[in-house]
Design a protein around this motif. Sequence first.
Motif, PDB file in Angstrom:
ATOM      1  N   LYS A  22       0.822  -1.215   0.000  1.00 17.92           N
ATOM      2  CA  LYS A  22       0.000   0.000   0.000  1.00 17.92           C
ATOM      3  C   LYS A  22       0.851   1.257   0.000  1.00 17.92           C
ATOM      4  CE  LYS A  22      -3.695  -2.203   2.644  1.00 17.92           C
ATOM      5  NZ  LYS A  22      -4.327  -2.271   3.976  1.00 17.92           N
ATOM      6  N   VAL A  23       2.001   1.198   0.610  1.00 18.69           N
ATOM      7  CA  VAL A  23       2.901   2.350   0.664  1.00 18.69           C
ATOM      8  C   VAL A  23       3.691   2.482  -0.637  1.00 18.69           C
ATOM      9  CG1 VAL A  23       4.950   3.273   1.816  1.00 18.69           C
ATOM     10  CG2 VAL A  23       3.092   2.333   3.172  1.00 18.69           C
ATOM     11  N   TYR A  24       4.319   1.407  -1.052  1.00 18.43           N
ATOM     12  CA  TYR A  24       5.232   1.457  -2.195  1.00 18.43           C
ATOM     13  C   TYR A  24       4.532   1.585  -3.545  1.00 18.43           C
ATOM     14  CZ  TYR A  24       9.344   0.883   0.623  1.00 18.43           C
ATOM     15  OH  TYR A  24      10.358   1.101   1.516  1.00 18.43           O
ATOM     16  N   LEU A  25       3.243   1.305  -3.602  1.00 19.98           N
ATOM     17  CA  LEU A  25       2.500   1.450  -4.858  1.00 19.98           C
ATOM     18  C   LEU A  25       1.646   2.712  -4.884  1.00 19.98           C
ATOM     19  CD1 LEU A  25       1.328  -2.259  -5.373  1.00 19.98           C
ATOM     20  CD2 LEU A  25       3.338  -1.101  -6.340  1.00 19.98           C
ATOM     21  N   ASN A  26       1.707   3.526  -3.841  1.00 15.70           N
ATOM     22  CA  ASN A  26       0.888   4.727  -3.749  1.00 15.70           C
ATOM     23  C   ASN A  26       1.641   5.929  -4.329  1.00 15.70           C
ATOM     24  OD1 ASN A  26      -0.226   7.243  -2.513  1.00 15.70           O
ATOM     25  ND2 ASN A  26      -1.640   5.781  -1.594  1.00 15.70           N
ATOM     26  N   GLU A  27       1.079   6.527  -5.375  1.00 14.05           N
ATOM     27  CA  GLU A  27       1.748   7.642  -6.055  1.00 14.05           C
ATOM     28  C   GLU A  27       1.926   8.860  -5.156  1.00 14.05           C
ATOM     29  OE1 GLU A  27       0.091   8.548  -9.882  1.00 14.05           O
ATOM     30  OE2 GLU A  27       0.160   6.448 -10.506  1.00 14.05           O
ATOM     31  N   LYS A  28       0.957   9.152  -4.308  1.00 15.03           N
ATOM     32  CA  LYS A  28       1.075  10.303  -3.417  1.00 15.03           C
ATOM     33  C   LYS A  28       2.180  10.081  -2.385  1.00 15.03           C
ATOM     34  CE  LYS A  28      -3.618  12.128  -3.652  1.00 15.03           C
ATOM     35  NZ  LYS A  28      -4.839  12.406  -2.879  1.00 15.03           N
ATOM     36  N   VAL A  29       2.232   8.896  -1.808  1.00 11.45           N
ATOM     37  CA  VAL A  29       3.267   8.582  -0.819  1.00 11.45           C
ATOM     38  C   VAL A  29       4.642   8.662  -1.459  1.00 11.45           C
ATOM     39  CG1 VAL A  29       4.212   6.775   0.680  1.00 11.45           C
ATOM     40  CG2 VAL A  29       1.739   7.116   0.556  1.00 11.45           C
ATOM     41  N   ARG A  30       4.766   8.140  -2.652  1.00  9.32           N
ATOM     42  CA  ARG A  30       6.075   8.005  -3.308  1.00  9.32           C
ATOM     43  C   ARG A  30       6.450   9.203  -4.183  1.00  9.32           C
ATOM     44  NH1 ARG A  30       9.449   4.765  -1.298  1.00  9.32           N
ATOM     45  NH2 ARG A  30      10.395   4.633  -3.338  1.00  9.32           N
ATOM     46  N   TYR A  32       7.783  12.084  -3.674  1.00 10.04           N
ATOM     47  CA  TYR A  32       9.104  12.651  -3.432  1.00 10.04           C
ATOM     48  C   TYR A  32      10.143  11.585  -3.081  1.00 10.04           C
ATOM     49  CZ  TYR A  32       6.475  17.004  -3.222  1.00 10.04           C
ATOM     50  OH  TYR A  32       5.655  18.070  -3.522  1.00 10.04           O
ATOM     51  N   LEU A  33       9.795  10.336  -3.345  1.00  9.40           N
ATOM     52  CA  LEU A  33      10.682   9.224  -2.988  1.00  9.40           C
ATOM     53  C   LEU A  33      11.074   8.395  -4.201  1.00  9.40           C
ATOM     54  CD1 LEU A  33       8.790   8.167   0.254  1.00  9.40           C
ATOM     55  CD2 LEU A  33      11.011   9.313   0.127  1.00  9.40           C
ATOM     56  N   GLY A  34      11.096   9.018  -5.341  1.00 10.21           N
ATOM     57  CA  GLY A  34      11.516   8.322  -6.543  1.00 10.21           C
ATOM     58  C   GLY A  34      10.410   7.616  -7.288  1.00 10.21           C
ATOM     59  N   GLY A  35       9.178   7.820  -6.862  1.00  9.37           N
ATOM     60  CA  GLY A  35       8.043   7.203  -7.537  1.00  9.37           C
ATOM     61  C   GLY A  35       7.723   5.821  -6.995  1.00  9.37           C
ATOM     62  N   THR A  36       6.633   5.284  -7.487  1.00 10.86           N
ATOM     63  CA  THR A  36       6.215   3.958  -7.048  1.00 10.86           C
ATOM     64  C   THR A  36       7.217   2.916  -7.545  1.00 10.86           C
ATOM     65  OG1 THR A  36       4.844   3.672  -9.003  1.00 10.86           O
ATOM     66  CG2 THR A  36       3.762   4.570  -7.038  1.00 10.86           C
ATOM     67  N   VAL A  37       7.187   1.766  -6.914  1.00 12.55           N
ATOM     68  CA  VAL A  37       8.029   0.665  -7.370  1.00 12.55           C
ATOM     69  C   VAL A  37       7.140  -0.357  -8.077  1.00 12.55           C
ATOM     70  CG1 VAL A  37       9.702   0.990  -5.511  1.00 12.55           C
ATOM     71  CG2 VAL A  37       7.851  -0.632  -5.212  1.00 12.55           C
ATOM     72  N   ARG A  38       7.749  -1.170  -8.891  1.00 12.02           N
ATOM     73  CA  ARG A  38       6.984  -2.221  -9.561  1.00 12.02           C
ATOM     74  C   ARG A  38       6.518  -3.229  -8.514  1.00 12.02           C
ATOM     75  NH1 ARG A  38      11.712  -2.718 -11.985  1.00 12.02           N
ATOM     76  NH2 ARG A  38      11.666  -4.973 -11.761  1.00 12.02           N
ATOM     77  N   GLU A  39       5.317  -3.720  -8.687  1.00 10.21           N
ATOM     78  CA  GLU A  39       4.758  -4.651  -7.701  1.00 10.21           C
ATOM     79  C   GLU A  39       5.664  -5.860  -7.483  1.00 10.21           C
ATOM     80  OE1 GLU A  39       0.598  -6.860  -6.501  1.00 10.21           O
ATOM     81  OE2 GLU A  39       0.611  -5.389  -8.112  1.00 10.21           O
ATOM     82  N   ASP A  68      -5.527  -0.536  12.189  1.00  8.01           N
ATOM     83  CA  ASP A  68      -5.394  -0.137  10.783  1.00  8.01           C
ATOM     84  C   ASP A  68      -3.958   0.282  10.496  1.00  8.01           C
ATOM     85  OD1 ASP A  68      -8.086  -0.559  10.377  1.00  8.01           O
ATOM     86  OD2 ASP A  68      -8.626   1.568  10.337  1.00  8.01           O
ATOM     87  N   PHE A  69      -3.488  -0.073   9.312  1.00  6.20           N
ATOM     88  CA  PHE A  69      -2.134   0.270   8.877  1.00  6.20           C
ATOM     89  C   PHE A  69      -2.068   1.753   8.529  1.00  6.20           C
ATOM     90  CE2 PHE A  69       0.955   0.642   5.332  1.00  6.20           C
ATOM     91  CZ  PHE A  69       2.101   0.220   5.991  1.00  6.20           C
ATOM     92  N   ILE A  70      -1.092   2.441   9.109  1.00  2.05           N
ATOM     93  CA  ILE A  70      -0.872   3.869   8.859  1.00  2.05           C
ATOM     94  C   ILE A  70       0.312   4.081   7.925  1.00  2.05           C
ATOM     95  CG2 ILE A  70      -0.159   6.050   9.936  1.00  2.05           C
ATOM     96  CD1 ILE A  70      -1.811   5.248  12.379  1.00  2.05           C
ATOM     97  N   SER A  87      13.396   7.746   8.476  1.00  2.00           N
ATOM     98  CA  SER A  87      12.568   7.837   7.265  1.00  2.00           C
ATOM     99  C   SER A  87      11.144   7.421   7.605  1.00  2.00           C
ATOM    100  CB  SER A  87      13.094   6.913   6.173  1.00  2.00           C
ATOM    101  OG  SER A  87      14.411   7.236   5.823  1.00  2.00           O
ATOM    102  N   TYR A  88      10.203   7.907   6.820  1.00  5.86           N
ATOM    103  CA  TYR A  88       8.802   7.597   7.086  1.00  5.86           C
ATOM    104  C   TYR A  88       8.004   7.688   5.804  1.00  5.86           C
ATOM    105  CZ  TYR A  88       9.345  12.620   7.360  1.00  5.86           C
ATOM    106  OH  TYR A  88       9.719  13.909   7.091  1.00  5.86           O
ATOM    107  N   GLN A  89       6.978   6.847   5.737  1.00  6.17           N
ATOM    108  CA  GLN A  89       6.030   6.837   4.622  1.00  6.17           C
ATOM    109  C   GLN A  89       4.673   6.496   5.212  1.00  6.17           C
ATOM    110  OE1 GLN A  89       7.521   4.810   0.909  1.00  6.17           O
ATOM    111  NE2 GLN A  89       8.947   3.903   2.369  1.00  6.17           N
ATOM    112  N   LEU A  90       3.764   7.445   5.205  1.00  6.47           N
ATOM    113  CA  LEU A  90       2.430   7.223   5.746  1.00  6.47           C
ATOM    114  C   LEU A  90       1.391   7.299   4.634  1.00  6.47           C
ATOM    115  CD1 LEU A  90       4.046   7.787   8.356  1.00  6.47           C
ATOM    116  CD2 LEU A  90       2.058   8.990   9.206  1.00  6.47           C
ATOM    117  N   ILE A  91       0.361   6.483   4.757  1.00  2.12           N
ATOM    118  CA  ILE A  91      -0.743   6.470   3.806  1.00  2.12           C
ATOM    119  C   ILE A  91      -1.453   7.832   3.864  1.00  2.12           C
ATOM    120  CG2 ILE A  91      -2.971   5.355   3.280  1.00  2.12           C
ATOM    121  CD1 ILE A  91      -0.555   3.536   2.764  1.00  2.12           C
TER     122      ILE A  91
END
Length: 164
Positions: A22-30, A32-39, A68-70, A87-91
């Motif tokens: 949910k974090v690594y595939l989310n465009e808003k989260v990613r 400023y972090l280099g974009g989403t990663v491939r699934e 719930d996952f944050i 480092s942090y990545q929140l939904i």
Amino acid sequence: MIITNRCILTAVQESDYEDIKKVYLNEKVRQYLGGTVREESIDGVLDIMLNSDGNSWYFCVRYKQTNDFIGLVSLDPHHTGKDMEVSYQLIPKWWGAGYATEVITEIIGFAFTILKLPRLVAETQVANIPSRKLLEKVGMRLISTYDRFDAEQALYYLKSCDFK
């Protein structure tokens, strides 16, 4: 396990795979972090988290009342090798309500009191104003800017003696 007023932080487990996605595939989260990663890359990300060399700490952040996952928070060696980086990545659903401030403050306390680190750094893109405000709110200070990953980065630091 680390417990804050509203959150529970637990070491990343293999069973957290779907939440990590949910974090690594989310465009808003990613953004400023280099974009989403491939699934198909999520397995490798999880493997790194599960098999760190004892010099990195990866936590899932969950809402205490519902589980719930944050998001994710970590302490890793900064790419320069000189300091540890928070480092942090929140939904996005959890943005703007103080969860990041609460969790990052607790992780900084963990780094300084339990791990006895003398200093922490955090890196974010200069364009990521909300993240920069968060880092300043928890007491970190800007020490430099530089180009990396085709964007201007801001490097923040905090010494243990300055942590309140």
